[in-house]
Motif scaffolding. Structure first.
Motif, mmCIF file in Angstrom:
data_model
loop_
_atom_site.group_PDB
_atom_site.id
_atom_site.type_symbol
_atom_site.label_atom_id
_atom_site.label_comp_id
_atom_site.label_asym_id
_atom_site.label_seq_id
_atom_site.Cartn_x
_atom_site.Cartn_y
_atom_site.Cartn_z
ATOM 1 N N ASP A 83 0.859 -1.179 0.000
ATOM 2 C CA ASP A 83 0.000 0.000 0.000
ATOM 3 C C ASP A 83 0.901 1.238 0.000
ATOM 4 O OD1 ASP A 83 -1.953 1.886 0.254
ATOM 5 O OD2 ASP A 83 -2.432 1.442 2.347
ATOM 6 N N GLY A 84 1.453 1.539 -1.176
ATOM 7 C CA GLY A 84 2.364 2.682 -1.259
ATOM 8 C C GLY A 84 2.905 2.846 -2.658
ATOM 9 N N TRP A 97 5.182 1.860 9.140
ATOM 10 C CA TRP A 97 5.087 0.943 8.004
ATOM 11 C C TRP A 97 6.439 0.528 7.441
ATOM 12 C CZ3 TRP A 97 7.196 2.565 3.459
ATOM 13 C CH2 TRP A 97 7.410 3.945 3.309
ATOM 14 N N ASP A 149 8.143 4.277 -1.822
ATOM 15 C CA ASP A 149 7.868 3.669 -0.510
ATOM 16 C C ASP A 149 8.428 2.251 -0.450
ATOM 17 O OD1 ASP A 149 6.512 5.935 0.326
ATOM 18 O OD2 ASP A 149 4.533 5.152 -0.231
ATOM 19 N N GLU A 178 0.530 -3.714 4.610
ATOM 20 C CA GLU A 178 -0.422 -2.665 4.958
ATOM 21 C C GLU A 178 0.280 -1.420 5.479
ATOM 22 O OE1 GLU A 178 -3.430 -3.059 4.238
ATOM 23 O OE2 GLU A 178 -3.739 -5.233 4.085
ATOM 24 N N ARG A 179 -0.378 -0.281 5.283
ATOM 25 C CA ARG A 179 0.119 0.991 5.801
ATOM 26 C C ARG A 179 -0.115 1.043 7.308
ATOM 27 N NH1 ARG A 179 3.109 4.015 2.113
ATOM 28 N NH2 ARG A 179 3.389 6.081 2.986
#
Length: 311
Positions: free
Chosen positions: A15-16, A284, A20, A279-280
């Motif tokens: 999630d990025g 993270w 990230d 997941e964030r």
């Protein structure tokens, strides 16, 4: 990628942004004990072998488009302009290496709204924006173009100490200002431009209208240059195309175009998937690093157990 169910393929969905994902990977690869004991390697352009393979693209393009077979043995080689959609700058680094090898390439790096490479070349502003901008060309939504380090090293006479200081400052503060003499060196070997989402859509439409060819949005970032920057008479120009538009159906439709999906792509929707989500969270980066580290260690341990059993 999530439909790969083979035992030796392990997919993570993060999630990025691309930047990230790079952060925990950088920390893992900085752990030399982990790298050596588990034989870690990367297949993106962090790895020199990826850049080395891309050298062939530029050499092939030159031989195909330069008309070199008509050049006298002792004559000057004709120049070829190569326009590259740019994110992490690995492909453009490969082009510069080929230029150093002797082929007369005129290199143009085209970026989307994540324009750090453009700002670096035109203003010496090697600094990240506050966040990555999500665009229609997601594979180049990058604010940390790690291959710029290789370009700096080559341009500055392989001065490792200077480049190390530059990159450490950049990683710590997310910004570095190039001295004007260094910026000029860079601008002499690399031109740049930046394209908005609307420019991407406009380019996809125009290419279809004039050529009946559907571009992927990343390739359109490069081809925008063709419609807005006329080239000198007699100068051949080519564009590095990156992917099939089949991967970007929503953008193709947004441009008002259609693209018949290959049967192999249509079949993907009916296949089972397997992946692990990253997941964030408030911590993270460390969480993702720990999850990946644990996976690497468990896979390596299982492999060694099998090898011991088989021997």
């Amino acid at each position: 990628m999530t439909t790969c169910l083979e035992d030796n393929v392990h997919v993570f969905s993060a999630d990025g942004s691309s930047d990230d994902i790079d952060r925990p990977l950088r920390r893992l690869f900085a752990d030399q004990e982990l790298v050596s004991s588990h034989s870690l390697m990367s297949l993106n352009s962090v790895n020199w072998s990826r850049v080395m393979v891309q050298l062939a693209h530029f050499i092939y393009a030159y031989l195909e488009l330069s008309g070199i077979e008509h050049t006298e043995a002792d004559g000057d080689l004709p120049e070829l302009e190569v326009v590259v959609p740019t994110g992490g700058a690995g492909n453009i680094a490969a082009g510069y290496i080929v230029k150093l090898m002797g082929l007369p390439l005129k290199l143009v790096a085209m970026v989307n709204s994540n324009d750090i490479v453009h700002r670096t070349v035109t203003m010496g502003d090697f600094s990240m924006a506050s966040k990555v901008t999500q665009t229609l060309a997601p594979a180049i939504d990058i604010q940390d173009p790690y291959n710029m380090e290789r370009l700096f090293w080559l341009l500055l006479g392989r001065d490792g100490a200077t480049v190390k200081n530059m990159m450490e400052e950049f990683q710590q503060s997310h910004r570095h200002s190039l001295p004007e003499n260094q910026r000029r060196l860079l601008s002499h070997v690399l031109s740049t431009g930046t394209v908005t989402d609307e420019g991407i859509l406009e380019t996809m439409r125009r290419c279809w209208e004039e050529n009946q060819y559907v571009l992927c949005p990343h390739t359109a970032v490069a081809v925008w240059h063709h419609y807005h920057c006329p080239h000198s008479p007699g100068l051949n120009r080519c564009y590095i195309a990156t992917a099939s538009p089949a991967k970007f159906q929503a953008t193709v439709q947004r441009a008002g175009l259609t693209f018949e999906l290959p049967d192999a792509v249509l079949a993907l929707d009916k296949l089972a998937t397997r992946y692990q989500s990253l997941e964030r969270s408030s911590n993270w980066c460390k969480d993702w690093e720990d999850i990946l580290r644990e996976k690497i260690q468990s896979l390596s341990s299982a492999r060694k157990t099998r090898q011991s059993y088989n021997s």
